[in-house]
Design an enzyme around this catalytic site. Structure first.
Site, PDB file in Angstrom:
ATOM      1  N   ASP A  93      -1.186  -6.015   8.667  1.00  0.00           N
ATOM      2  CA  ASP A  93      -0.343  -5.224   7.780  1.00  0.00           C
ATOM      3  C   ASP A  93       0.138  -3.977   8.510  1.00  0.00           C
ATOM      4  OD1 ASP A  93      -0.670  -7.003   5.656  1.00  0.00           O
ATOM      5  OD2 ASP A  93      -2.519  -6.017   5.006  1.00  0.00           O
ATOM      6  N   ASP A 180      -2.437 -14.887   0.043  1.00  0.00           N
ATOM      7  CA  ASP A 180      -3.456 -15.194   1.053  1.00  0.00           C
ATOM      8  C   ASP A 180      -4.401 -16.295   0.583  1.00  0.00           C
ATOM      9  OD1 ASP A 180      -2.243 -12.969   2.112  1.00  0.00           O
ATOM     10  OD2 ASP A 180      -3.930 -11.627   1.735  1.00  0.00           O
TER      11      ASP A 180
END
Length: 205
Positions: A93, A180
């Protein structure tokens, strides 16, 4: 020669912590020539794209692409995954950072045990990372699925690129919460070669 790993980052109106991510990648013990950093900007509405291009201008192992806003990380990650030739991919990220030996150590371990996935130790500021119990011991391959391994569904893992492409495993696209879960469920269903790297932390978020 293909990079050993592509660090794939979906970016959108990136925060100041992006600088921390870049600094941690600059500090890797893995030589810069051995990895690429692939940013896909998801139609940012601020100066993020220009910021990424400026960062990449002085770093030959960086790639930057811009796509129309999709509203979620799945599409940007899939774009980069489809185009990389690296041996491994690691989805980070834009506010994460890597420990200095994080990439090299995890990749060397994954290669040595011929894993499809390496589940590296991750730390998170202010709370106990789900799945922390996974990292109590280093394992070359999980013999059985344990609850603590399944709970840690973040994409902050090393995935062998050829394995993902062979099975057509991609992130769901669009505003799908906890994408995810879907991605890692497909991964877990298609391999028994998942290694646990517990020797040292690789990333923090």
């Amino acid at each position: 020669m293909n990079p050993r790993v592509s660090v794939i980052v979906a970016a959108y109106n990136s925060p100041a912590e992006l600088d921390m991510l870049i600094a941690s990648l600059d500090a890797q013990t893995l030589p810069q020539r051995d990895f690429e950093v692939y940013f896909v900007d998801d139609g940012s509405t601020d100066g993020t794209l220009a910021r990424l291009n400026a960062i990449a201008k002085s770093r030959p192992n960086y790639r930057v692409e811009s796509i129309p806003n999709s509203g979620w990380p799945g599409r940007p990650r899939n774009v980069a995954l489809s185009q990389t030739d690296a041996d491994w991919v690691f989805f980070a990220d834009h506010d994460d950072y890597f420990f200095p030996d994080g990439l090299r150590a995890a990749i060397d371990f994954g290669d040595s045990v011929e894993a499809d996935v390496v589940h590296p130790k991750e730390t998170v500021h202010g709370w106990r990372t789900p799945g922390w119990d996974s990292w109590r011991e280093q394992l070359s391959s999980l013999e059985t699925w344990r609850a603590q391994d399944v709970r840690c569904i973040t994409p902050h893992k090393l995935y062998r690129t050829a394995f993902l492409k062979r099975h057509g495993i991609v992130f769901p696209e669009g505003r799908i919460r906890l994408e995810d879960f879907s991605f890692n469920a497909e991964v877990w269903a298609r391999t028994d070669r998942v290694a646990i790297f517990a020797q040292a932390p690789s990333t923090s978020g």
